[in-house]
Write a protein that holds these residues in place. Structure first.
Motif, PDB file in Angstrom:
ATOM      1  N   SER A 191       0.833  -1.201   0.000  1.00 12.68           N
ATOM      2  CA  SER A 191       0.000   0.000   0.000  1.00 12.68           C
ATOM      3  C   SER A 191       0.864   1.246   0.000  1.00 12.68           C
ATOM      4  CB  SER A 191      -0.914   0.016   1.227  1.00 12.68           C
ATOM      5  OG  SER A 191      -0.134   0.174   2.409  1.00 12.68           O
ATOM      6  N   THR A 192       0.252   2.364  -0.366  1.00 14.54           N
ATOM      7  CA  THR A 192       0.950   3.647  -0.316  1.00 14.54           C
ATOM      8  C   THR A 192       1.309   4.008   1.117  1.00 14.54           C
ATOM      9  OG1 THR A 192      -0.221   4.405  -2.288  1.00 14.54           O
ATOM     10  CG2 THR A 192       0.787   6.095  -0.913  1.00 14.54           C
ATOM     11  N   THR A 193       0.462   3.644   2.065  1.00 12.32           N
ATOM     12  CA  THR A 193       0.739   3.915   3.478  1.00 12.32           C
ATOM     13  C   THR A 193       2.049   3.268   3.898  1.00 12.32           C
ATOM     14  OG1 THR A 193      -1.625   4.073   3.988  1.00 12.32           O
ATOM     15  CG2 THR A 193      -0.131   3.661   5.833  1.00 12.32           C
ATOM     16  N   ARG A 194       2.266   2.023   3.483  1.00 12.88           N
ATOM     17  CA  ARG A 194       3.516   1.335   3.808  1.00 12.88           C
ATOM     18  C   ARG A 194       4.713   2.006   3.130  1.00 12.88           C
ATOM     19  NH1 ARG A 194       3.485  -4.952   2.850  1.00 12.88           N
ATOM     20  NH2 ARG A 194       5.527  -4.681   3.845  1.00 12.88           N
ATOM     21  N   VAL A 195       4.531   2.403   1.872  1.00 12.21           N
ATOM     22  CA  VAL A 195       5.611   3.067   1.147  1.00 12.21           C
ATOM     23  C   VAL A 195       6.006   4.362   1.860  1.00 12.21           C
ATOM     24  CG1 VAL A 195       6.242   4.244  -0.997  1.00 12.21           C
ATOM     25  CG2 VAL A 195       5.008   2.064  -1.093  1.00 12.21           C
ATOM     26  N   LYS A 196       5.016   5.156   2.247  1.00 13.28           N
ATOM     27  CA  LYS A 196       5.286   6.427   2.921  1.00 13.28           C
ATOM     28  C   LYS A 196       5.985   6.201   4.260  1.00 13.28           C
ATOM     29  CE  LYS A 196       1.612   9.305   0.959  1.00 13.28           C
ATOM     30  NZ  LYS A 196       0.384  10.075   1.233  1.00 13.28           N
ATOM     31  N   ALA A 197       5.567   5.175   4.995  1.00 12.07           N
ATOM     32  CA  ALA A 197       6.183   4.886   6.288  1.00 12.07           C
ATOM     33  C   ALA A 197       7.656   4.516   6.120  1.00 12.07           C
ATOM     34  CB  ALA A 197       5.422   3.762   6.993  1.00 12.07           C
ATOM     35  N   LEU A 198       7.952   3.719   5.112  1.00 13.95           N
ATOM     36  CA  LEU A 198       9.340   3.317   4.864  1.00 13.95           C
ATOM     37  C   LEU A 198      10.198   4.510   4.447  1.00 13.95           C
ATOM     38  CD1 LEU A 198       8.610  -0.042   3.023  1.00 13.95           C
ATOM     39  CD2 LEU A 198       9.868   0.191   5.178  1.00 13.95           C
ATOM     40  N   LEU A 199       9.651   5.353   3.585  1.00 20.30           N
ATOM     41  CA  LEU A 199      10.402   6.533   3.156  1.00 20.30           C
ATOM     42  C   LEU A 199      10.630   7.492   4.319  1.00 20.30           C
ATOM     43  CD1 LEU A 199       8.751   7.248  -0.314  1.00 20.30           C
ATOM     44  CD2 LEU A 199      11.054   6.367   0.108  1.00 20.30           C
ATOM     45  N   SER A 200       9.607   7.648   5.162  1.00 25.64           N
ATOM     46  CA  SER A 200       9.741   8.528   6.326  1.00 25.64           C
ATOM     47  C   SER A 200      10.814   8.025   7.287  1.00 25.64           C
ATOM     48  CB  SER A 200       8.398   8.640   7.061  1.00 25.64           C
ATOM     49  OG  SER A 200       7.436   9.285   6.254  1.00 25.64           O
ATOM     50  N   ALA A 201      10.986   6.702   7.323  1.00 24.33           N
ATOM     51  CA  ALA A 201      12.003   6.102   8.196  1.00 24.33           C
ATOM     52  C   ALA A 201      13.373   6.059   7.532  1.00 24.33           C
ATOM     53  CB  ALA A 201      11.575   4.695   8.593  1.00 24.33           C
ATOM     54  N   GLY A 202      13.460   6.563   6.301  1.00 20.23           N
ATOM     55  CA  GLY A 202      14.738   6.552   5.594  1.00 20.23           C
ATOM     56  C   GLY A 202      15.077   5.223   4.948  1.00 20.23           C
ATOM     57  N   ASN A 203      14.106   4.331   4.872  1.00 19.79           N
ATOM     58  CA  ASN A 203      14.347   2.995   4.304  1.00 19.79           C
ATOM     59  C   ASN A 203      13.942   2.991   2.824  1.00 19.79           C
ATOM     60  OD1 ASN A 203      14.600   0.316   3.674  1.00 19.79           O
ATOM     61  ND2 ASN A 203      13.351  -0.452   5.369  1.00 19.79           N
ATOM     62  N   ALA A 204      14.777   3.604   1.989  1.00 17.86           N
ATOM     63  CA  ALA A 204      14.471   3.680   0.559  1.00 17.86           C
ATOM     64  C   ALA A 204      14.504   2.296  -0.087  1.00 17.86           C
ATOM     65  CB  ALA A 204      15.454   4.614  -0.143  1.00 17.86           C
ATOM     66  N   GLU A 205      15.392   1.436   0.382  1.00 17.66           N
ATOM     67  CA  GLU A 205      15.494   0.088  -0.189  1.00 17.66           C
ATOM     68  C   GLU A 205      14.188  -0.685   0.021  1.00 17.66           C
ATOM     69  OE1 GLU A 205      18.055  -3.116   1.591  1.00 17.66           O
ATOM     70  OE2 GLU A 205      19.193  -2.768  -0.255  1.00 17.66           O
ATOM     71  N   GLY A 206      13.635  -0.585   1.235  1.00 20.91           N
ATOM     72  CA  GLY A 206      12.365  -1.249   1.517  1.00 20.91           C
ATOM     73  C   GLY A 206      11.234  -0.673   0.692  1.00 20.91           C
ATOM     74  N   ALA A 207      11.219   0.652   0.540  1.00 21.14           N
ATOM     75  CA  ALA A 207      10.186   1.303  -0.264  1.00 21.14           C
ATOM     76  C   ALA A 207      10.296   0.875  -1.720  1.00 21.14           C
ATOM     77  CB  ALA A 207      10.299   2.827  -0.141  1.00 21.14           C
ATOM     78  N   ASN A 208      11.520   0.778  -2.227  1.00 26.76           N
ATOM     79  CA  ASN A 208      11.722   0.384  -3.617  1.00 26.76           C
ATOM     80  C   ASN A 208      11.165  -1.006  -3.898  1.00 26.76           C
ATOM     81  OD1 ASN A 208      13.025   2.807  -4.035  1.00 26.76           O
ATOM     82  ND2 ASN A 208      15.091   1.930  -3.966  1.00 26.76           N
ATOM     83  N   ALA A 209      11.274  -1.901  -2.924  1.00 20.81           N
ATOM     84  CA  ALA A 209      10.760  -3.259  -3.097  1.00 20.81           C
ATOM     85  C   ALA A 209       9.248  -3.254  -3.294  1.00 20.81           C
ATOM     86  CB  ALA A 209      11.129  -4.116  -1.884  1.00 20.81           C
ATOM     87  N   LEU A 210       8.555  -2.325  -2.636  1.00 24.72           N
ATOM     88  CA  LEU A 210       7.098  -2.214  -2.777  1.00 24.72           C
ATOM     89  C   LEU A 210       6.712  -1.427  -4.019  1.00 24.72           C
ATOM     90  CD1 LEU A 210       5.963  -1.489   0.912  1.00 24.72           C
ATOM     91  CD2 LEU A 210       6.454  -3.674  -0.205  1.00 24.72           C
TER      92      LEU A 210
END
Length: 205
Positions: free
Chosen positions: A156-175
């Protein structure tokens, strides 16, 4: 990419993909893949908003991608046609049936594709069951795509935003299914980085 207002007429048959597409993640890509498989029925077409729906409700979370960036990503996935809407007070107060009647008016919609949990209309009152019933009334084919998950959670976009906010670009990229990026004009700032051997590019976002 050809972009039309969502209430404009369109004479050619389309396979219409419904969703918010606020960041075009892997789940959104699955909807588009389904529409592309149905290309023989009509041209794949995406409905999305040209503004940030969250900001309208005062959430202030911002968008992962701008409208221009989203259309670029959709085009990379094979979409050449898009219906855009402005999410404002009038749109927010439109009933589920009212939204669908306006959307279908003046168009040849051969099939509708959406996610299993798609909601729409005033207060998110409309759901996939309502949409499927409406499509049957119009003798329009309908496809609901099941949950696309990563780990045990829905993408979901919510998960993507949470990962980006935490600085986890790698995790966001996977989604997302692609590398997150920022785009903007490089501007002059204090120039401190240059004095210590690390010149930087300042981009307002």
């Amino acid at each position: 990419m050809r972009i039309f207002d969502w209430q404009q007429n369109y004479d050619c048959p389309v396979v219409l993909v419904l969703g918010y597409f606020d960041c075009v993640h892997v789940g959104h890509a699955a909807l588009i893949e389904e529409a592309l498989r149905r290309r023989g029925e009509g041209e794949p077409c995406v409905f999305t908003f040209e503004n940030d729906m969250g900001s309208f409700f005062g959430k202030g979370e911002g968008s992962v991608l701008t409208f221009a960036e989203r259309t670029e990503r959709l085009e990379e996935l094979g979409v050449k046609l898009l219906f855009k809407a402005l999410f404002d007070g009038d749109f927010a107060n439109t009933s589920p049936r009212g939204f669908l009647e306006k959307l279908f008016s003046g168009k040849k919609i051969a099939r509708v594709v959406c996610g299993f949990d798609y909601t729409f209309g005033r207060g998110a009152e409309g759901n996939v069951f309502f949409l499927e019933k409406f499509c049957r009334e119009r003798e329009t084919a309908f496809t609901s795509v099941g949950c696309v998950s990563s780990g045990s959670e829905k993408i979901s976009t919510t998960r993507v935003k949470a990962l980006l906010s935490a600085g986890n670009a790698e995790g966001a990229n996977a989604l997302l299914g692609y590398s997150y990026f920022l785009r903007g004009k490089v501007v002059r700032d204090r120039g401190v980085g240059r004095t210590i051997g690390f010149p930087t590019a300042n981009v307002p976002v």
